[in-house]
Design a protein around this motif. Structure first.
Motif, short mmCIF file in Angstrom:
data_model
loop_
_atom_site.label_atom_id
_atom_site.label_comp_id
_atom_site.label_asym_id
_atom_site.label_seq_id
_atom_site.Cartn_x
_atom_site.Cartn_y
_atom_site.Cartn_z
N ASN A 172 -16.05 55.10 -14.90
CA ASN A 172 -16.03 55.07 -13.15
C ASN A 172 -16.01 57.26 -13.40
N ILE A 200 -14.40 49.54 -8.67
CA ILE A 200 -15.81 50.04 -8.51
C ILE A 200 -16.13 50.04 -6.90
N GLY A 201 -15.37 48.69 -5.83
CA GLY A 201 -15.83 49.31 -4.86
C GLY A 201 -14.65 50.70 -4.56
N ASP A 237 -28.15 55.83 -8.19
CA ASP A 237 -27.91 56.39 -6.38
C ASP A 237 -29.20 56.22 -5.48
N LYS A 241 -21.99 40.01 -7.40
CA LYS A 241 -22.77 41.23 -8.46
C LYS A 241 -23.91 41.09 -8.17
N ALA A 242 -24.29 42.59 -8.68
CA ALA A 242 -25.43 43.69 -7.90
C ALA A 242 -26.17 43.13 -9.06
N GLN A 257 -16.75 53.56 -4.38
CA GLN A 257 -18.11 53.38 -4.00
C GLN A 257 -17.53 54.65 -2.53
N THR A 276 -22.74 49.18 -2.39
CA THR A 276 -22.22 49.25 -3.46
C THR A 276 -23.60 50.36 -2.92
N ARG A 277 -23.14 51.59 -3.78
CA ARG A 277 -24.09 52.37 -3.06
C ARG A 277 -25.61 53.34 -4.20
N ARG A 278 -24.94 52.29 -5.51
CA ARG A 278 -25.87 52.28 -6.58
C ARG A 278 -26.93 51.16 -6.99
N GLN A 281 -14.65 45.16 -9.99
CA GLN A 281 -15.53 44.86 -8.88
C GLN A 281 -14.55 45.32 -8.14
#
Length: 767
Positions: free
Chosen positions: A719, A633-634, A293, A256-257, A637, A308-310, A630
């Motif tokens: 999302n 979310i992936g 982003d 997790k980020a 992405q 992740t792109r974010r 997760q």
């Protein structure tokens, strides 16, 4: 004296009551200044309901004064109501701030913590000032509020600053009506206020200036626990790969980020794409974490936000943060001070005990935190701020509902992303984010939040709302421990009701089509719901459609292992065992297949979250997850946002209930991938197909019922791609679409929905 004679009087005396967020925001000194400006006599004071004023002077001056109360209110104030009564004139000299009245019902609002204002920031870095580099500088326009308040009215003795006696210089500022610290309760300086210190992992003091030493440690790759407004953060240099990886390993947070703090908006723009709205939210006094982003050339270490792109960015919001980011000179990871799944540490002893194996040093101070409060997390969508986690900076400001609650309600929320809600009148007071109720410490935070909010807002609930799931800790508290009349509220009905309240629609009996997509919710038929179409008001609902229910092999284990949902959705499909996901699992896939072939009981679910899990596993995004959502979310992405086409999805009518063919959608994904389509295109087509299926289902329901308003709720609608595609489809078909903004669409908004449902049922019963 007649009415005409009174109106002709050149002098007027009024009694005024002001309600709203009017304590701890400089409202009394503001009133004092207004009174001086207009030449009025009288007094202003706090009581348990707000601010009370008596003012006398020239009639025109009094009228101008009353208008200015609303128009010119302090930046942190929210004026909900101003009541004015005329009083007999009696003369007098001067205008004073009176002592607070602590008796009577408590209806005043406690303001949220606020980021350091520009005036205090300038003072912090002014070497000529007495608060130069003092990490607790604050005034009436900024600083700690909710996290230090023990009781109301908001006066210093009722805060955690009570132990710090004002020095002569601070006392002069506090007593000077022309000073911006006039009656600022947390006012202090290096002579009389809290002190910063640095200790090692065992609690022994480290020599030197704490800020400089922390900066040295961070630059050297150390992990430092830093005491903030609502609890401890764990900090590392975000550009240091080794430090970020070390923190991730010690914190047991695999994927997790982490959130990142940057010094300025310019620094944020170097890491991420930031539009005007996102810039405004980043710099807002609430200072949430904003999901942005990322730029391809971003300079943070890969371990900060893998896959992740974010990136979640925030700007400094305390003087200490400003000092640290300026001295370190790089972006800082600033993540909650806890081990995964535990609540944030907020007392010094607890921090050293729980974080001693993670942090190399602790930056602590002696101002106690009364309420632990995580950072808020927001996103933006269509130019609107969307709440992901509502906590510091927002809590405990109430959500004003369109309809009044006939009796006070306590709503206990869900099991995950828990918040609680206390509702009375038209105010629904949501707690800060409490977290997942899976351990004793979080349960303690849950009960503490209920007791604290009930005391601060003097709400004595007559009924308690809870989820239908009998094994939720929040349900057990409501039924077994609260001592109140318990009322169960179905999980997805609560989602829809929260969306209606979020949009000011909670006062109507108008039906809406509620589309509630999430991971898990206890259904009235004993199955696990999560892909629901409800024909609903706030008081009641009818389930008129859902995603096709499929087995959930392993029960909760399937939540952590999305490949199991792929096996379930593809059960009986020829050639499924040859798919990459099946080959990766080998014998385990075969075991699940045999389980599904057997007559053993297996839970069934209509969950949209589990559908996303299945597709994510099929496309090789995730076979297992380490945190909720997760895989989904992936998958978002991975999706190509430029792809506009999708698959045909079957929708069956089973005795009047519409069933969306999720298994058919997963087979379409498999077939498309088998034809050689790129995973990014397949992921996009899946999103588009599901959005189109939602639109078709709602259109059929509308044709049958005439209902043309759709409320989208549930964590799956976090999302943005799915939310955008779904809203576009519905709006093209002429539907009015309601989405979330003030409260999260995920389970953080469930407590509001539960309270709203109970209130609506009470109103219906009374009618």
């Amino acid at each position: 004296m007649g009415t005409r004679e009174r109106l002709a009087d050149p002098v007027r005396r009024v009694g005024v009551r002001v309600e709203g967020v009017v304590q701890g925001v400089g409202f009394r000194p503001f009133v004092h200044g207004l009174a001086q400006r207009f030449g009025l006599t009288g007094h202003v004071g706090n009581d348990t309901e707000g601010v009370v004023i008596e003012a006398e002077g020239a009639r025109e001056a009094v009228s101008a004064f009353l208008k200015a109360l609303r128009v010119e209110a302090p930046v942190l104030a929210t004026v909900d109501r101003v009541d004015v009564v005329d009083l007999a004139c009696r003369g007098g000299d001067g205008f004073v701030i009176a002592d607070s009245d602590i008796h009577g019902p408590r209806r005043t609002l406690v303001t949220a913590d606020s980021a350091t204002c520009e005036a205090c920031l300038a003072e912090l870095f002014d070497p000529r000032g007495r608060r130069y580099r003092y990490p607790f500088v604050n005034c009436t326009d900024c600083g700690p509020r909710y996290t230090i308040v023990r009781d109301v009215p908001y006066d210093r003795p009722n805060t955690t600053m009570a132990a710090f006696d004002l020095c002569a210089a601070c006392a002069r500022e506090y007593d000077d009506p022309t000073d911006r610290r006039f009656h600022a309760q947390p006012v202090c300086c290096p002579e009389c206020g809290p002190r910063l210190r640095l200790v090692d992992a065992s609690g022994l003091p480290l020599e030197g200036d704490p800020v400089s030493r922390v900066a040295e440690l961070l630059r050297a790759g150390a992990v430092v626990a830093v005491k903030g407004l609502g609890g401890y953060h764990l900090a590392v240099d975000a550009t240091n790969p080794s430090a970020a990886a070390t923190l991730r390993a010690r914190k047991r947070r695999e994927d997790k980020a982490f959130a990142v703090m940057v010094p300025t908006l310019d620094d944020a723009r170097r890491l991420c794409h930031v539009d005007d709205i996102e810039a405004r939210v980043l710099a807002d006094r609430r200072r949430p974490i904003v999901l942005l982003d990322r730029r391809a050339s971003g300079g943070v270490a890969p371990a900060v936000a893998p896959g992740t792109r974010r990136l979640g960015l925030m700007l400094p919001y305390t003087p200490l943060h400003h000092l640290l980011v300026r001295e370190v000179g790089t972006p800082l990871v600033l993540t909650s001070g806890n081990v995964s799944d535990e609540p944030i540490a907020y007392t010094d002893e607890d921090a050293v005990a729980r974080l001693g194996g993670i942090a190399d040093a602790f930056c602590v101070h002696d101002r106690p935190i009364h309420v632990r409060t995580d950072d808020s997390v927001v996103s933006t969508w269509r130019g609107t701020v969307v709440m992901v986690r509502r906590s510091r900076g927002y809590a405990p400001e109430p959500v004003t509902c369109a309809a009044a609650f006939p009796r006070p309600v306590l709503a206990c929320g869900a099991e995950l992303k828990n918040t609680v809600c206390l509702a009375s009148g038209r105010r629904a007071v949501l707690s800060h984010h409490i977290g997942d109720l899976k351990n004793v410490e979080t349960l303690r935070a849950f009960t503490e939040a209920i007791e604290h909010l009930a005391r601060l807002f003097d709400i004595r609930p007559a009924v308690v709302a809870h989820d239908l799931h009998p094994d939720y800790a929040s349900t057990r508290y409501a039924v077994e421990e609260s001592g109140l009349d318990p009322v169960g509220v179905q999980h997805h009905h609560a989602h829809v009701a929260a969306c209606l309240a979020d949009n000011g629609r909670d006062d109507s009996d108008e039906r809406v089509i509620g589309v509630a997509f999430d991971g898990t919710g206890y259904g009235t038929d004993g199955t696990v719901w999560g892909g629901e179409f409800l024909l609903a008001t706030c008081a009641e609902f009818e389930r008129v459609g859902h995603l096709a229910a499929v087995p959930m092999p392993g029960g909760d284990v399937a939540v952590r292992q999305p490949w199991r949902m792929a096996a379930s959705y593809l059960h009986g499909v020829d050639g499924a065992e040859a798919l990459p996901v099946a080959r990766r699992q080998g014998a385990r896939w075969e075991q699940v297949r045999r389980l599904l072939d057997s007559r053993l009981p297996v839970p069934r679910t209509s969950s949209a979250g589990r559908l996303f899990d299945a597709v994510a596993a099929v496309l090789g995004v995730r076979d297992t997850v380490t945190y909720e959502g997760q895989a989904a979310i992936g998958l978002e992405q991975r999706a190509d946002p430029t792809c506009a086409d999708g698959y045909e999805v079957g929708i069956a009518d089973r005795d009047g209930t519409l069933i969306v063919d999720g298994p058919g959608l997963v087979r379409a994904v498999v077939d498309d991938r088998g034809r050689g389509s790129e995973p990014a295109v397949v992921a996009a087509r899946f999103h588009n197909a599901l959005a189109t299926a939602v639109g078709r289902t709602c259109r059929t329901i509308a044709d049958r019922t005439g209902v043309r308003t759709v409320a989208l709720s549930g964590g799956v609608f976090a999302n943005r791609l799915l939310l955008t595609r779904t809203a576009d489809v519905l709006e093209r078909d002429g539907f009015t679409v309601l989405t979330h903004s003030r409260v999260p669409s995920n389970d953080g908004g469930i407590s509001l929905g539960q309270a709203v449902v109970v209130g609506a049922r009470d109103r219906a019963t009374r009618r």
